[in-house]
Write a protein that holds these residues in place. Structure first.
Motif, PDB file in Angstrom:
ATOM      1  N   THR A 129      -7.463   3.474  71.609  1.00 36.98           N
ATOM      2  CA  THR A 129      -7.133   3.018  72.969  1.00 36.98           C
ATOM      3  C   THR A 129      -5.763   3.543  73.384  1.00 36.98           C
ATOM      4  O   THR A 129      -5.561   3.929  74.537  1.00 36.98           O
ATOM      5  CB  THR A 129      -7.190   1.470  73.031  1.00 36.98           C
ATOM      6  OG1 THR A 129      -8.536   1.065  72.743  1.00 36.98           O
ATOM      7  CG2 THR A 129      -6.791   0.952  74.396  1.00 36.98           C
TER       8      THR A 129
ATOM      9  N   GLN B 293     -11.472  -1.031  77.471  1.00 33.18           N
ATOM     10  CA  GLN B 293     -12.052  -1.754  76.334  1.00 33.18           C
ATOM     11  C   GLN B 293     -12.340  -3.201  76.731  1.00 33.18           C
ATOM     12  O   GLN B 293     -13.391  -3.738  76.408  1.00 33.18           O
ATOM     13  CB  GLN B 293     -11.093  -1.688  75.137  1.00 33.18           C
ATOM     14  CG  GLN B 293     -11.629  -2.364  73.896  1.00 33.18           C
ATOM     15  CD  GLN B 293     -10.819  -2.015  72.660  1.00 33.18           C
ATOM     16  OE1 GLN B 293      -9.904  -1.193  72.699  1.00 33.18           O
ATOM     17  NE2 GLN B 293     -11.148  -2.650  71.557  1.00 33.18           N
TER      18      GLN B 293
ATOM     19  N   ASP C  60     -14.017   3.561  76.955  1.00 32.77           N
ATOM     20  CA  ASP C  60     -13.473   2.858  75.783  1.00 32.77           C
ATOM     21  C   ASP C  60     -14.408   1.716  75.404  1.00 32.77           C
ATOM     22  O   ASP C  60     -14.408   0.668  76.030  1.00 32.77           O
ATOM     23  CB  ASP C  60     -12.060   2.346  76.094  1.00 32.77           C
ATOM     24  CG  ASP C  60     -11.293   1.951  74.828  1.00 32.77           C
ATOM     25  OD1 ASP C  60     -11.908   1.896  73.740  1.00 32.77           O
ATOM     26  OD2 ASP C  60     -10.071   1.700  74.929  1.00 32.77           O
ATOM     27  N   GLU C  61     -15.209   1.944  74.384  1.00 34.04           N
ATOM     28  CA  GLU C  61     -16.166   0.965  73.854  1.00 34.04           C
ATOM     29  C   GLU C  61     -17.147   0.440  74.909  1.00 34.04           C
ATOM     30  O   GLU C  61     -17.217  -0.766  75.148  1.00 34.04           O
ATOM     31  CB  GLU C  61     -15.429  -0.182  73.154  1.00 34.04           C
ATOM     32  CG  GLU C  61     -14.520   0.331  72.033  1.00 34.04           C
ATOM     33  CD  GLU C  61     -14.227  -0.710  70.961  1.00 34.04           C
ATOM     34  OE1 GLU C  61     -14.991  -1.686  70.868  1.00 34.04           O
ATOM     35  OE2 GLU C  61     -13.260  -0.513  70.225  1.00 34.04           O
TER      36      GLU C  61
HETATM   37 MG   LIG Z   1      -9.210   0.075  71.164  1.00 33.09          MG
END
Ligand SMILES: [Mg+2]
Ligand SMILES: Nc1ncnc2c1ncn2[C@@H]1O[C@H](COP(=O)(O)OP(=O)(O)OP(=O)(O)O)[C@@H](O)[C@H]1O
Length: 252
Positions: A43, A85, A176-177
């Protein structure tokens, strides 16, 4: 020329070396994944590339241009977009309005023009709304056009966030994810959506812990461990890399 080039990137937070002398290149038109254990710096890397953090040292080049000093909205105008995220959706806005926020990053709507409601703005808003609705259809959440964001389930909100990121018409999209917290069916839907985005010509950079998803859709992987490059290569090369197995896959 690579679309994105990272050279000797370093980011420290006090004594924590989150990114250490990291270099890699992302060619145009691929799905490129960044994997690594919790706290590996994934991240942080996205925050550096998208202008949220300033590097301690090193360079980031987008289509050959050094991005140092550029704010996130300036990077958006140059074709960079991202999701977060931790879901960042405004729950007191409608679903469509959330997606429209993304296109405002690219539109020329100065404060005064907006105040005066000049015809060009009204036209712009209409086009922007239509684009937002099309993107919601594209992302598979078309049935939530007309809904408030807080009426949508978590899996649909993850896809709404991707629709918003696409509204600025990026060349390169950082996710991000995107599958975090999703069940198997929802993860399969995200997988399909990412493939559709890639087929539309957008370069996709993915951080994701779901190895099945990552190995299925990426052409190239970068493995981070303690902020350093542990390995990079094709999914097959990464699967067989003993360092990766020891540091990450073996422990998963
Ligand atoms: Mg992360
Ligand atoms: N703003 C910050 N201030 C201080 N330390 C930070 C900050 N952001 C990240 N870190 C630290 O940098 C390191 C890398 O964190 P980062 O969030 O980038 O990891 P990650 O690979 O995304 O992990 P995860 O898989 O859990 O999301 C960690 O040690 C983290 O505590």
């Amino acid at each position: 020329m690579s679309l994105l080039r990272v050279e000797n990137l370093v980011k420290s937070f006090g004594g924590v070396h989150a990114i250490q002398d990291l270099s890699f290149e992302i060619p145009e038109g691929v799905v490129y994944s960044v994997i690594g254990p919790n706290g590996a710096g994934k991240t942080t890397l996205f925050n550096l590339i998208s202008g949220v953090y300033t590097p301690s040292s090193g360079e980031i080049l987008l289509a050959g241009e050094n991005t140092r000093g550029l704010a996130p909205h300036q990077l958006a105008r140059r074709g960079m977009s991202r999701t977060f995220q931790n879901l960042q959706i405004c729950m007191n806005m409608s679903a469509v309005e959330n997606v429209m926020v993304g296109s405002h990053l690219r539109l020329d709507s100065s404060f005064f023009k907006a105040m005066l409601r000049l015809p060009s703005i009204t036209r712009g808003d209409r086009a922007c709304r239509e684009q937002a609705e099309e993107l919601m259809e594209f992302a598979g959440v078309g049935h939530y056009i007309g809904s408030e964001a807080d009426a949508m389930p978590y899996g649909a909100l993850k896809r709404l966030e991707i629709a918003r990121a696409l509204a600025s018409e990026p060349k390169i999209l950082f996710l991000d994810e995107p599958a975090a917290g999703l069940n198997g069916t929802e993860t399969a839907e995200i997988d399909q959506l990412i493939q559709k985005v890639a087929q539309s010509g957008v370069t996709v950079v993915l951080v994701e812990h779901d190895m099945k998803l990552v190995m299925n859709i990426s052409q190239h992987l970068l493995v981070l461990d303690y902020g350093k490059k542990l390995a990079e290569g094709s999914p097959d090369q990464i699967r067989c890399n003993p360092d990766v197995i020891a540091a990450y896959l073996g422990a998963a």
